[in-house]
Scaffold this active site. Structure first.
Site, mmCIF file in Angstrom:
data_model
loop_
_atom_site.group_PDB
_atom_site.id
_atom_site.type_symbol
_atom_site.label_atom_id
_atom_site.label_comp_id
_atom_site.label_asym_id
_atom_site.label_seq_id
_atom_site.Cartn_x
_atom_site.Cartn_y
_atom_site.Cartn_z
ATOM 1 N N ASP A 255 -1.528 1.148 -47.429
ATOM 2 C CA ASP A 255 -1.272 2.577 -47.561
ATOM 3 C C ASP A 255 0.199 2.738 -47.963
ATOM 4 O O ASP A 255 1.017 1.828 -47.803
ATOM 5 C CB ASP A 255 -1.617 3.340 -46.278
ATOM 6 C CG ASP A 255 -1.837 4.833 -46.563
ATOM 7 O OD1 ASP A 255 -1.435 5.305 -47.645
ATOM 8 O OD2 ASP A 255 -2.391 5.544 -45.700
HETATM 9 C C1 BGC Z 1 -2.228 8.501 -47.645
HETATM 10 C C2 BGC Z 1 -3.307 7.847 -48.500
HETATM 11 C C3 BGC Z 1 -3.024 8.105 -49.954
HETATM 12 C C4 BGC Z 1 -1.642 7.621 -50.292
HETATM 13 C C5 BGC Z 1 -1.273 7.828 -51.756
HETATM 14 C C6 BGC Z 1 -0.832 8.120 -48.102
HETATM 15 O O1 BGC Z 1 0.123 8.859 -47.416
HETATM 16 O O2 BGC Z 1 -2.415 8.149 -46.298
HETATM 17 O O3 BGC Z 1 -4.568 8.356 -48.154
HETATM 18 O O4 BGC Z 1 -3.996 7.486 -50.749
HETATM 19 O O5 BGC Z 1 -0.694 8.316 -49.488
HETATM 20 O O6 BGC Z 1 -1.127 9.152 -52.043
#
Ligand code: BGC
Length: 692
Positions: A255
């Protein structure tokens, strides 16, 4: 967007890519694994390491991706979020109802179309990885990202997510997220979720296993810790379970920004790709390899997994791009968004046939509340979308009634004496209340978790005020999930929840209110009378514990009486279930039970029912939830029509995780199957044996 041409083409045309003789990896007809090995064998260590992290130059352009390898003609990834539609980074997109709404459709076939539509919009903009679906269990409805996921039950979430992945992966690589047990926002970067092995294997992981078995190309490691290890460095989650037990051969992506904490620990655990820019990988990983802390074999394995998906999804084979105008906000996708919204609206209460509204006798319809004319598509975090023409509830009702009746627009939360006077002569009032991104959202980009399940006092007061004047008061709740309705539920004519219903939400609402469409959504979560009916939601502690009971499992075990049970949703017609049959009285421990049940539309209108089968384990040697959803089917029926549904139950899905042997065990037991319209309305019952 400039992409490096595949080498086979690059040798024919003059491009920025160098030319080489054709290699095995460039041959689309060669076996996949041979292509992977061929590409890997040609890569330098630096080129391999470059595959494993996001690219700063792409990040500077406001996108997420990895670098092209121009020497070998291996394109990088371009990644985009896409839970309810293509993420804002890529411009305007069809905004579908949020995951919670789509969960309420109990319609995997429809979800497959949504997955494909979002995947196509992503591909048309040049993306090749879609950061979706969000498929964490809704442990508690106060979770700030509750709207993104499909609901509280792993069986149901698994089927919906699998359908999304199947659809999306016709176009791009899907990334199932967030692996795992990520269902608190406020402490998501640090919290350690404690869960024993049964809780993990039986509840929080089976839906992920389902999408892995369905061939998802990527899994995203969550921010949080599980049992004291960060997910991005958990050898148990990534090694023993994901790759070991399930045989996942796709790549694991971190993530964004905050998931990783240690270069060596992540690399050794099998975290393949750091996003969006190198912090723990890049130079730090190069140093770790040179210092012998991470072996080249570990790097090779990670790069194999990345290359495998690039090759599997045709990234090297010159797949033609889709024209953006062919898919983005197309008429077909907008119509799909409307159908999903129509199928997702849940009718929770309907006193004395308040609904559907009769267009002939309703002369004055009041539309009340600030949310009635507010665009409310959901969170402004990573699932945010940009939509050209979202239809608000007021706009939907205006279009549906188009001068045929008088619409009184009282689009505010505080009513004046004049407003109350106008209400007094209304035949019915639609009051729109609920939640917005200011109440619940992803952390860092907004409020995070909900502070309580209560509705804003101003909204409760508004409903009371209208209900005191208009007997046909119809309350429409927007938001991810349940809000407490005890103060007014007995005072109003009808109650519906529309979630965050997407670009066509207002159109769908109007169609349901006037009975053009039967409300057929069913709750994918438990709607409590009070927060005390659910397990505590702890979002301010460094350590929390999850166990086998939450949602309907918890309420059933407590003998509680929720306001609206899991699986519930009313209709304008009535359904009767009959002729429940099993194809055998005994099931082999690796067998499948075929269950058939007939459903008849006994009312005067067309409608859709969601038939649900729950299994109970009386006499089990381990503690179980009182009953668990193991099959469901959605069916549309004309008045008087009967259809027979086939529901399969696999013995494997009845197993418990035996801690002593470290394996799933299907107990020899007399299992009970209850079939009905919700977790609490189960008129048919039968049983079967699993022989020792
Ligand atoms: C989120 C993810 C997301 C990623 C990219 C993160 O903060 O938890 O779900 O895909 O950001 O935007």
């Amino acid at each position: 967007m400039r992409r490096c041409l595949p080498l086979a083409l690059a040798t024919l045309f003059v491009t920025g890519c160098s030319s080489r003789r054709a290699e095995l990896y460039q041959d689309p007809t060669a076996p996949l694994e041979a292509r992977v090995e061929s590409a890997l064998a040609l890569m330098t260590l630096d080129e391999k390491l470059e595959q494993m992290h996001g690219d700063l130059a792409i990040a500077r352009r406001g996108l997420s991706g990895t670098a092209d390898n121009t020497r070998l003609g291996i394109p990088g990834f371009i990644m985009v979020d896409g839970m309810r539609g293509l993420g804002v980074a890529m411009g305007k997109a069809t905004t579908f109802p949020v995951g919670a709404a789509r969960g309420a459709t109990f319609d995997p076939e429809l979800e497959e179309l949504v997955g494909q539509a979002i995947g196509a919009e992503a591909r048309a903009r040049g993306a090749n990885v879609l950061l979706a679906p969000t498929m964490n269990l809704l442990r508690h409805p106060r979770w700030g990202r509750a709207q993104e996921t499909y609901g509280e039950d792993p069986w149901h979430v698994g089927l919906m997510a699998e359908a999304f992945v199947r659809g999306a992966q016709r176009e791009v690589i899907a990334s199932a997220k967030h692996f795992a047990l990520n269902s608190i926002e406020d402490t998501r970067l640090t919290v350690s979720v404690g869960a024993d092995e049964r809780t993990l294997r039986e509840l929080y992981l089976p839906h992920f296993e389902r999408v892995v078995m369905a061939g998802v190309g990527s899994v995203m490691a969550a921010y949080n810790q599980v049992n004291g290890s960060y997910c991005a460095e958990s050898t148990h989650l990534l090694g023993d379970i994901l790759r070991g037990a399930w045989g996942f051969d796709g790549f694991v992506v971190s993530d964004w920004v905050f998931a990783m904490h240690d270069t060596t620990a992540s690399a050794v655990a099998g975290l393949d790709l750091e996003m969006p820019v190198p912090v723990y990988y890049g130079q730090a990983l190069t140093d770790a390899v040179h210092a012998g802390r991470v072996t080249v074999a570990v790097i090779d394995d990670a790069v194999r997994r990345i290359l495998r998906q690039k090759l599997r999804f045709g990234l090297l084979d010159g797949r033609p791009a889709l024209a953006p105008q062919a898919v983005g906000e197309s008429a077909a996708h907008t119509a799909l968004a409307r159908r999903v919204a129509e199928e997702s609206i849940v009718l929770l209460a309907n006193l004395d046939g308040t609904l559907p509204l009769d267009a002939a006798t309703t002369r004055r319809l009041a539309v009340v509340g600030a949310l009635a004319s507010q665009v409310n598509l959901g969170d402004h975090g990573s699932s945010d979308t940009t939509s050209s023409q979202p239809v608000t509830p007021l706009a939907g009702l205006q279009a549906r009634t188009a001068g045929a009746l008088e619409l009184v627009d009282l689009g505010r939360d505080v009513l004046t004496p004049d407003d109350l006077a106008a209400l007094a002569s209304a035949d019915a009032a639609v009051v729109v209340v609920g939640l917005t991104a200011a109440d619940e959202s992803e952390a860092m980009t907004g409020t995070g978790d909900r502070e309580s399940l209560a509705l804003a006092p101003a909204h409760e007061a508004l409903v009371a005020q209208v209900a005191a004047v208009v007997p046909k008061t119809i309350v429409v709740v927007e938001g991810s999930g349940p809000v407490l309705v005890e103060s007014f539920v007995d005072e109003i004519g009808a109650l519906l929840t529309v979630f965050y219903p997407g670009v066509e939400g207002g159109t769908a609402l109007a169609a349901v209110l006037f009975g053009d469409v039967d409300p057929s959504g069913r709750l994918p979560f438990t709607w409590p009378r009070a927060e005390s009916q659910l397990p505590p939601f702890v979002n301010d502690q460094p350590v929390v514990t999850y166990d086998l009971l939450h949602g309907y499992r918890y309420v059933d075990a407590q003998g509680g009486d929720p306001r609206f049970p899991f699986g519930f949703g009313a209709s304008y017609t009535t359904f009767s279930l009959h002729d429940l049959r099993l194809d055998a009285a005994t099931l082999a421990p690796d067998g499948t039970l075929h269950l058939s049940v007939a459903v008849t539309n006994t009312g005067a209108r067309a409608g859709a029912d969601v038939v649900q089968a729950y299994v109970a384990y009386p006499g089990s040697r381990v503690t179980r939830a009182p009953r668990e959803l193991k099959a469901f089917a959605r069916v549309s029926l004309a008045p008087g029509e009967t259809k027979t549904l086939d529901l399969d139950i696999n013995a494997r899905d009845l197993a418990y995780w035996d801690v002593a042997t470290g394996a799933f065990v299907v107990e020899p037991l007399t299992y009970e199957v209850a079939v009905g319209h919700s977790s609490r309305d189960l008129p048919l019952w039968t049983s079967f044996e699993v022989a020792p």
